[in-house]
Design an enzyme around this catalytic site. Sequence first.
Site, PDB file in Angstrom:
ATOM      1  N   LYS A  12       0.733 -12.967   0.138  1.00  0.00           N
ATOM      2  CA  LYS A  12       1.984 -12.948   0.891  1.00  0.00           C
ATOM      3  C   LYS A  12       2.674 -11.612   0.648  1.00  0.00           C
ATOM      4  CE  LYS A  12       4.542 -15.867   3.443  1.00  0.00           C
ATOM      5  NZ  LYS A  12       3.979 -16.603   4.591  1.00  0.00           N
ATOM      6  N   THR A  57      -0.121 -19.270   1.603  1.00  0.00           N
ATOM      7  CA  THR A  57       0.754 -18.150   1.267  1.00  0.00           C
ATOM      8  C   THR A  57       2.216 -18.571   1.277  1.00  0.00           C
ATOM      9  OG1 THR A  57       0.908 -17.349   3.556  1.00  0.00           O
ATOM     10  CG2 THR A  57      -0.911 -16.519   2.212  1.00  0.00           C
ATOM     11  N   GLN A 219       1.949  21.891  -5.116  1.00  0.00           N
ATOM     12  CA  GLN A 219       0.903  21.485  -6.049  1.00  0.00           C
ATOM     13  C   GLN A 219       1.247  21.881  -7.487  1.00  0.00           C
ATOM     14  OE1 GLN A 219       0.472  22.868  -3.082  1.00  0.00           O
ATOM     15  NE2 GLN A 219      -1.440  22.199  -2.089  1.00  0.00           N
ATOM     16  N   HIS A 247       9.900  19.915   5.236  1.00  0.00           N
ATOM     17  CA  HIS A 247      10.128  21.317   5.555  1.00  0.00           C
ATOM     18  C   HIS A 247      11.558  21.561   6.041  1.00  0.00           C
ATOM     19  CE1 HIS A 247       5.859  22.011   5.115  1.00  0.00           C
ATOM     20  NE2 HIS A 247       5.597  21.047   5.983  1.00  0.00           N
TER      21      HIS A 247
END
Length: 283
Positions: A12, A57, A219, A247
């Site tokens: 669920k 569920t 990075q 950006h």
Amino acid sequence: MPGVLANDNYGKSAIRVVKVVREGARHTVHDLTVDVRCEGEFRAAHVDGDNAAVLPTDTMKNLVYALARQHDVHPLERFAALVGDRLLTESPRAMRVVVEIARHEWTRIDVEGRLHDTAFESGGTEMRIACAGSARGAPAATEAGVRDLVVLRTAGSAFSGFPRDAYTTLKETRDRIFCTSVSARWRYGEAPTDPDAAFGAVRQALLATFATHRSESVQHTLYAMGEAALGASDEADEIRLSLPNRHHLLVDLAAFGLDNPNEIFVPTREPYGLIEATVRRKG
């Protein structure tokens, strides 16, 4: 050619739970989204249409509500493990249960310098994440993290020295806006004795490194943030970081007879660079 069931899971998702803890006149709000996933021996349901092993569920959803009423939902890591262990009991054919919880932040409204006891404002997009994987005969594997932690810095970020070809139009820069929405998840080798303290230490390390690291690229800073996070928590074995580059493009104002000394930008959402990596403790 007949097919073969390679693997399966079910559960669920997006179970919304708001719990109000009333301690006298002062209230606390816990706003959660819970995802539950069961893995195990459910082949008969797929192949034969036999649902004898399939816990509904809807039952999973109701179990989350009942446990939230009966137990503390904070710290999230412990509540996630509690839900997972209980579902292993309720679903005998489940071999492993993964419970992930995201907490939506609410902060108290400041009224004339005093934080209100029962009135709150949204804490923004950031969510605290906890995940517990409960398996039979093994302790729960615990993860924690943050999602959509939006941060921005206006100095100390560069991007240069990259390869250029016929399609490259990007200019090199030693001074750009660095904005990202941090999603990070770290895995604990051992469940921390104080989940709140461990979470707070890692989160602060991520923020402090983002703010102060002399960045040559997204990075470069991502790796520094990962190293700092592992240094902030002895229990954390590895961390997965996802940093979409939000950006901010310098606006050309020359048509209006104006210069733009790195002051006026237009933020863009799409397309965006997506930088992701896992940093693991040595050893």
